[in-house]
Design an enzyme around this catalytic site. Structure first.
Site, mmCIF file in Angstrom:
data_model
loop_
_atom_site.group_PDB
_atom_site.id
_atom_site.type_symbol
_atom_site.label_atom_id
_atom_site.label_comp_id
_atom_site.label_asym_id
_atom_site.label_seq_id
_atom_site.Cartn_x
_atom_site.Cartn_y
_atom_site.Cartn_z
ATOM 1 N N HIS A 182 -60.864 -6.772 -16.772
ATOM 2 C CA HIS A 182 -61.934 -6.359 -15.541
ATOM 3 C C HIS A 182 -62.896 -5.659 -16.454
ATOM 4 O O HIS A 182 -62.890 -5.050 -17.267
ATOM 5 C CB HIS A 182 -61.056 -5.655 -14.424
ATOM 6 C CG HIS A 182 -60.707 -4.245 -14.830
ATOM 7 N ND1 HIS A 182 -61.751 -3.296 -14.497
ATOM 8 C CD2 HIS A 182 -59.766 -3.731 -15.482
ATOM 9 C CE1 HIS A 182 -61.148 -2.017 -15.123
ATOM 10 N NE2 HIS A 182 -60.179 -2.269 -15.334
ATOM 11 N N CYS A 183 -64.169 -5.373 -15.546
ATOM 12 C CA CYS A 183 -65.227 -4.710 -15.862
ATOM 13 C C CYS A 183 -65.637 -3.900 -14.617
ATOM 14 O O CYS A 183 -64.841 -3.778 -13.592
ATOM 15 C CB CYS A 183 -66.198 -5.499 -16.528
ATOM 16 S SG CYS A 183 -67.095 -6.608 -15.522
ATOM 17 N N ARG A 184 -67.001 -3.630 -14.574
ATOM 18 C CA ARG A 184 -67.465 -3.134 -13.336
ATOM 19 C C ARG A 184 -67.593 -4.048 -12.044
ATOM 20 O O ARG A 184 -67.305 -3.723 -10.913
ATOM 21 C CB ARG A 184 -68.715 -2.359 -13.516
ATOM 22 C CG ARG A 184 -69.547 -1.855 -12.347
ATOM 23 C CD ARG A 184 -70.684 -1.014 -12.883
ATOM 24 N NE ARG A 184 -71.585 -0.527 -11.850
ATOM 25 C CZ ARG A 184 -72.482 -1.512 -11.213
ATOM 26 N NH1 ARG A 184 -72.733 -2.632 -11.425
ATOM 27 N NH2 ARG A 184 -72.935 -0.998 -9.964
#
Length: 104
Positions: free
Chosen positions: A64-66
């Site tokens: 995941h990221c932002r």
């Protein structure tokens, strides 16, 4: 690359599943809020500095990221390096915060 929703991820975490969760954001973003995943910034993945996760090539890896964009790139790059089971968290930590609030 598969996709996993924040609801599915939360369910699996709540069930106590052992998950290989990777956060591909930058360290300052990780400090602001994180889901407890291993921090491996996208830049390191792009330059193949993946010693910390090399042994996960044949395991499920959830990234995941932002917002879901960097993690999608990370999934694609890792697949080119031989990772066989990458999952992108759709919406990233923004979707998580919208659904479940801030994680520290």
């Amino acid at each position: 690359m598969k996709e996993i929703s924040v609801e599915e991820l939360k369910q699996r975490l709540d069930n106590g599943e052992k998950i290989n969760l990777i956060d591909c954001r930058e360290p300052h973003e990780y400090e602001e809020a994180n889901l407890g995943g291993k921090l491996v910034p996208l830049g390191k993945i792009q330059t193949m500095q993946i010693e910390d996760i090399e042994d996960l090539k044949d395991e499920e890896v959830i990234i995941h990221c932002r917002s879901g964009k960097r993690s999608m790139m990370a999934c694609l790059i890792l697949e080119q390096m031989g990772f066989t089971n990458t999952n992108n968290v759709t919406g990233g930590i923004l979707a998580w915060q919208e659904k479940f609030g801030v994680q520290q």
